[in-house]
Design a protein around this motif. Structure first.
Motif, PDB file in Angstrom:
ATOM      1  N   PHE A   1      18.429 -19.745   9.801  1.00 38.87           N
ATOM      2  CA  PHE A   1      17.265 -18.869   9.658  1.00 38.87           C
ATOM      3  C   PHE A   1      17.315 -18.149   8.306  1.00 38.87           C
ATOM      4  CE2 PHE A   1      18.364 -19.186  14.115  1.00 38.87           C
ATOM      5  CZ  PHE A   1      17.149 -19.496  14.725  1.00 38.87           C
ATOM      6  N   LEU A   2      16.124 -17.910   7.765  1.00 42.94           N
ATOM      7  CA  LEU A   2      15.963 -17.113   6.553  1.00 42.94           C
ATOM      8  C   LEU A   2      14.942 -16.021   6.875  1.00 42.94           C
ATOM      9  CD1 LEU A   2      16.589 -16.752   3.507  1.00 42.94           C
ATOM     10  CD2 LEU A   2      14.638 -18.250   3.032  1.00 42.94           C
ATOM     11  N   VAL A   3      15.373 -14.753   6.818  1.00 47.09           N
ATOM     12  CA  VAL A   3      14.526 -13.645   7.265  1.00 47.09           C
ATOM     13  C   VAL A   3      14.349 -12.638   6.127  1.00 47.09           C
ATOM     14  CG1 VAL A   3      14.182 -11.872   9.015  1.00 47.09           C
ATOM     15  CG2 VAL A   3      15.461 -13.952   9.577  1.00 47.09           C
ATOM     16  N   PRO A   4      13.280 -12.759   5.332  1.00 54.14           N
ATOM     17  CA  PRO A   4      13.017 -11.760   4.288  1.00 54.14           C
ATOM     18  C   PRO A   4      12.309 -10.538   4.857  1.00 54.14           C
ATOM     19  CG  PRO A   4      11.406 -13.520   4.159  1.00 54.14           C
ATOM     20  CD  PRO A   4      12.351 -13.893   5.278  1.00 54.14           C
ATOM     21  N   ASN A   5      12.588  -9.393   4.261  1.00 57.37           N
ATOM     22  CA  ASN A   5      11.968  -8.148   4.718  1.00 57.37           C
ATOM     23  C   ASN A   5      11.864  -7.178   3.549  1.00 57.37           C
ATOM     24  OD1 ASN A   5      11.118  -6.248   6.976  1.00 57.37           O
ATOM     25  ND2 ASN A   5      12.821  -5.119   6.090  1.00 57.37           N
ATOM     26  N   VAL A   6      10.770  -6.407   3.523  1.00 58.38           N
ATOM     27  CA  VAL A   6      10.554  -5.406   2.485  1.00 58.38           C
ATOM     28  C   VAL A   6      10.456  -4.034   3.133  1.00 58.38           C
ATOM     29  CG1 VAL A   6       9.012  -4.564   0.671  1.00 58.38           C
ATOM     30  CG2 VAL A   6       9.394  -7.010   0.937  1.00 58.38           C
ATOM     31  N   ASP A   7      11.165  -3.087   2.559  1.00 55.49           N
ATOM     32  CA  ASP A   7      11.136  -1.711   3.053  1.00 55.49           C
ATOM     33  C   ASP A   7      10.499  -0.822   1.992  1.00 55.49           C
ATOM     34  OD1 ASP A   7      11.563   0.565   4.567  1.00 55.49           O
ATOM     35  OD2 ASP A   7      13.600   0.862   3.829  1.00 55.49           O
ATOM     36  N   LEU A   8       9.505  -0.037   2.417  1.00 52.40           N
ATOM     37  CA  LEU A   8       8.836   0.920   1.535  1.00 52.40           C
ATOM     38  C   LEU A   8       9.148   2.330   2.037  1.00 52.40           C
ATOM     39  CD1 LEU A   8       5.367  -0.855   1.187  1.00 52.40           C
ATOM     40  CD2 LEU A   8       7.209  -0.827  -0.497  1.00 52.40           C
ATOM     41  N   PRO A   9      10.283   2.887   1.656  1.00 54.82           N
ATOM     42  CA  PRO A   9      10.665   4.206   2.158  1.00 54.82           C
ATOM     43  C   PRO A   9       9.839   5.307   1.514  1.00 54.82           C
ATOM     44  CG  PRO A   9      12.260   3.451   0.543  1.00 54.82           C
ATOM     45  CD  PRO A   9      11.296   2.315   0.748  1.00 54.82           C
ATOM     46  N   ALA A  10       9.905   6.477   2.125  1.00 59.33           N
ATOM     47  CA  ALA A  10       9.122   7.613   1.625  1.00 59.33           C
ATOM     48  C   ALA A  10       9.573   8.042   0.231  1.00 59.33           C
ATOM     49  CB  ALA A  10       9.237   8.777   2.604  1.00 59.33           C
TER      50      ALA A  10
ATOM     51  N   GLN B   1       4.637  -4.658   6.108  1.00 54.91           N
ATOM     52  CA  GLN B   1       4.590  -5.829   6.988  1.00 54.91           C
ATOM     53  C   GLN B   1       3.855  -6.990   6.326  1.00 54.91           C
ATOM     54  OE1 GLN B   1       3.616  -4.921  11.175  1.00 54.91           O
ATOM     55  NE2 GLN B   1       3.871  -2.772  10.660  1.00 54.91           N
ATOM     56  N   VAL B   2       2.772  -6.685   5.616  1.00 54.00           N
ATOM     57  CA  VAL B   2       2.025  -7.742   4.912  1.00 54.00           C
ATOM     58  C   VAL B   2       2.881  -8.354   3.811  1.00 54.00           C
ATOM     59  CG1 VAL B   2       0.040  -8.207   3.428  1.00 54.00           C
ATOM     60  CG2 VAL B   2      -0.243  -6.795   5.466  1.00 54.00           C
ATOM     61  N   LEU B   3       3.585  -7.512   3.058  1.00 53.22           N
ATOM     62  CA  LEU B   3       4.461  -8.012   1.998  1.00 53.22           C
ATOM     63  C   LEU B   3       5.564  -8.897   2.566  1.00 53.22           C
ATOM     64  CD1 LEU B   3       4.872  -4.841  -0.255  1.00 53.22           C
ATOM     65  CD2 LEU B   3       3.872  -7.021  -0.956  1.00 53.22           C
ATOM     66  N   SER B   4       6.154  -8.475   3.671  1.00 52.64           N
ATOM     67  CA  SER B   4       7.217  -9.268   4.290  1.00 52.64           C
ATOM     68  C   SER B   4       6.695 -10.621   4.754  1.00 52.64           C
ATOM     69  CB  SER B   4       7.821  -8.508   5.472  1.00 52.64           C
ATOM     70  OG  SER B   4       8.421  -7.299   5.051  1.00 52.64           O
ATOM     71  N   GLU B   5       5.482 -10.632   5.315  1.00 54.59           N
ATOM     72  CA  GLU B   5       4.900 -11.891   5.778  1.00 54.59           C
ATOM     73  C   GLU B   5       4.597 -12.826   4.608  1.00 54.59           C
ATOM     74  OE1 GLU B   5       3.639 -14.809   8.255  1.00 54.59           O
ATOM     75  OE2 GLU B   5       4.636 -12.930   8.805  1.00 54.59           O
TER      76      GLU B   5
ATOM     77  N   TYR C   1       7.960   2.921  -6.587  1.00 52.35           N
ATOM     78  CA  TYR C   1       6.751   2.130  -6.363  1.00 52.35           C
ATOM     79  C   TYR C   1       5.737   2.437  -7.457  1.00 52.35           C
ATOM     80  CZ  TYR C   1       2.707   0.247  -3.803  1.00 52.35           C
ATOM     81  OH  TYR C   1       1.589  -0.471  -3.430  1.00 52.35           O
ATOM     82  N   ASP C   2       5.478   1.446  -8.307  1.00 48.69           N
ATOM     83  CA  ASP C   2       4.441   1.598  -9.325  1.00 48.69           C
ATOM     84  C   ASP C   2       3.643   0.309  -9.467  1.00 48.69           C
ATOM     85  OD1 ASP C   2       2.895   2.870 -11.255  1.00 48.69           O
ATOM     86  OD2 ASP C   2       4.190   2.235 -12.901  1.00 48.69           O
ATOM     87  N   GLY C   3       3.318  -0.308  -8.330  1.00 45.51           N
ATOM     88  CA  GLY C   3       2.445  -1.472  -8.332  1.00 45.51           C
ATOM     89  C   GLY C   3       3.157  -2.799  -8.473  1.00 45.51           C
ATOM     90  N   ASN C   4       2.477  -3.847  -8.025  1.00 42.62           N
ATOM     91  CA  ASN C   4       2.945  -5.229  -8.120  1.00 42.62           C
ATOM     92  C   ASN C   4       4.326  -5.407  -7.486  1.00 42.62           C
ATOM     93  OD1 ASN C   4       2.671  -7.918  -8.722  1.00 42.62           O
ATOM     94  ND2 ASN C   4       3.182  -7.702 -10.886  1.00 42.62           N
ATOM     95  N   VAL C   5       4.498  -4.835  -6.309  1.00 44.28           N
ATOM     96  CA  VAL C   5       5.771  -4.914  -5.606  1.00 44.28           C
ATOM     97  C   VAL C   5       6.067  -6.351  -5.174  1.00 44.28           C
ATOM     98  CG1 VAL C   5       6.990  -4.208  -3.504  1.00 44.28           C
ATOM     99  CG2 VAL C   5       5.742  -2.522  -4.847  1.00 44.28           C
ATOM    100  N   PHE C   6       5.030  -7.118  -4.876  1.00 40.12           N
ATOM    101  CA  PHE C   6       5.240  -8.503  -4.419  1.00 40.12           C
ATOM    102  C   PHE C   6       5.997  -9.315  -5.466  1.00 40.12           C
ATOM    103  CE2 PHE C   6       3.761 -12.962  -4.181  1.00 40.12           C
ATOM    104  CZ  PHE C   6       4.244 -13.283  -2.918  1.00 40.12           C
ATOM    105  N   ASP C   7       5.567  -9.258  -6.715  1.00 42.88           N
ATOM    106  CA  ASP C   7       6.249 -10.008  -7.776  1.00 42.88           C
ATOM    107  C   ASP C   7       7.683  -9.539  -7.956  1.00 42.88           C
ATOM    108  OD1 ASP C   7       3.785 -11.141  -8.053  1.00 42.88           O
ATOM    109  OD2 ASP C   7       3.544 -10.692 -10.185  1.00 42.88           O
ATOM    110  N   ALA C   8       7.879  -8.213  -7.944  1.00 43.40           N
ATOM    111  CA  ALA C   8       9.218  -7.662  -8.154  1.00 43.40           C
ATOM    112  C   ALA C   8      10.149  -8.009  -6.990  1.00 43.40           C
ATOM    113  CB  ALA C   8       9.132  -6.151  -8.341  1.00 43.40           C
ATOM    114  N   ALA C   9       9.647  -7.896  -5.757  1.00 41.22           N
ATOM    115  CA  ALA C   9      10.481  -8.190  -4.584  1.00 41.22           C
ATOM    116  C   ALA C   9      10.852  -9.669  -4.536  1.00 41.22           C
ATOM    117  CB  ALA C   9       9.747  -7.782  -3.310  1.00 41.22           C
ATOM    118  N   LEU C  10       9.885 -10.545  -4.846  1.00 41.29           N
ATOM    119  CA  LEU C  10      10.177 -11.980  -4.840  1.00 41.29           C
ATOM    120  C   LEU C  10      11.214 -12.322  -5.896  1.00 41.29           C
ATOM    121  CD1 LEU C  10       9.603 -14.809  -3.763  1.00 41.29           C
ATOM    122  CD2 LEU C  10       7.715 -14.980  -5.398  1.00 41.29           C
TER     123      LEU C  10
END
Length: 315
Positions: free
Chosen positions: A106-115, A131-135, A171-180
């Motif tokens: 299994f490969l389980v990616p997850n993103v956390d956006l803490p306060a 949740q959308v980013l993780s999906e 968090y300053d935008g475009n988290v999807f690119d940075a997380a990937l």
């Protein structure tokens, strides 16, 4: 004792007063504020906009990658994309495989956006954005970059599960690119026990005769994402910031492999300007503009990919 605004202004320099006026105007009229910058072919953070005359690196934020930043993880990476900062760690655990796929892990990616990463997030359960980013990351990483069959220890009895957890520090935008990007750099450096036919309880590299095993990576399926924002139906903004993202009509992400081949495309939002042009119907002009915008995004993404490969991969 309370000070009036006039009293506060008396302590400010002329430059500070102008900066305060600009910040107030941006907060009250964010769309007009951004549009006035773009009309001058510049963005609020000083970057140029992507147009036919300017498609160079000045339209993108600087990117930095530090591998192995978390020593307690099997693999890790820290990515800075402008002010956006993401740290990712990989943990390998043993589990029982599914009955339908008894020879796969299994490969389980997850993103956390803490306060702590932004005032827009609160403590509590994962936000909808997280949740959308993780999906989305699960869909991209599940394209076969890591063959799940290579994670099998013993068919039907045990397999590896890789938890790829990315935490956004700033968090300053475009988290999807940075997380990937953080996940893509963490996985190749992950190490775990080389035994594939039995379960053992030793740490990787504890036995010099049995060095830790690296993950099998399909190089042609390693994804790199390049996201663009469309503002006011016509302005194309590569690598949007957080203040820009909230004003965008749509966001387009181009997923390329390390050889600049397209792996996937995604679009979030309403699309580009659909206003009718003389002699053309709304559907015709909308289709033409969307096709032109997509073609520009792909072209810019491929140019940016070459720069990323040279700077980050040093190839």
């Amino acid at each position: 004792m309370f000070l009036r605004s006039t009293d506060v202004n008396s302590f400010l320099s002329a430059a500070e007063k102008e900066a305060l006026k600009a910040a107030t105007f941006q907060r009250l009229h964010p769309q007009i504020y951004l549009k006035r910058f773009l009309e001058e072919k510049i963005r609020p953070d000083g970057r140029s906009i992507a147009d036919d005359e300017n498609e160079d690196t000045h339209a993108w934020r600087n990117v930095e990658v530090n591998v192995g930043s978390i020593t307690t993880a099997s693999g890790s990476a820290l990515v800075r994309l402008g002010n956006t900062t993401v740290v990712c760690g990989v943990k390998a655990e043993i589990c029982e495989p599914e009955l339908d796929n008894s020879d796969e892990g299994f490969l389980v990616p997850n993103v956390d956006l803490p306060a702590l990463c932004s005032p827009k997030f609160k403590t509590g359960p994962p936000t909808e954005e997280a949740q959308v980013l993780s999906e989305r990351l699960n869909e991209v990483l599940g394209n076969g970059m890591i063959p799940l069959s290579s994670l099998c220890i013993y068919p039907g009895k045990s397999a590896w599960v890789l938890y790829v957890d990315a935490t956004v520090i700033n968090y300053d935008g475009n988290v999807f690119d940075a997380a990937l990007l953080a996940m893509v750099f963490s996985l190749p450096h992950a190490e775990f026990e080389p035994e594939l036919n039995r379960t053992i309880c030793t740490r990787p590299n504890s036995d010099p005769l049995k060095p830790a095993r690296k993950l099998i990576i399909e190089e042609d399926l390693v994804p790199l994402s390049f996201s663009f924002g469309v503002f006011a139906g016509s302005y194309l903004l590569p690598d949007p910031t957080a203040s820009e993202e909230s004003l965008l009509d749509t966001t387009i992400s181009i997923i390329l492999n390390t050889r600049a081949r397209i792996l996937a495309l995604s679009q979030l939002g309403t699309g580009v300007d659909k206003s009718e042009a003389p002699g053309q119907g709304v559907a015709d002009i909308s289709y033409t503009r969307e096709a032109d915008t997509l073609a520009r995004c792909i072209s810019l993404a491929k140019k940016r990919k070459a720069i990323i490969m040279k700077k980050v991969y040093d190839t």
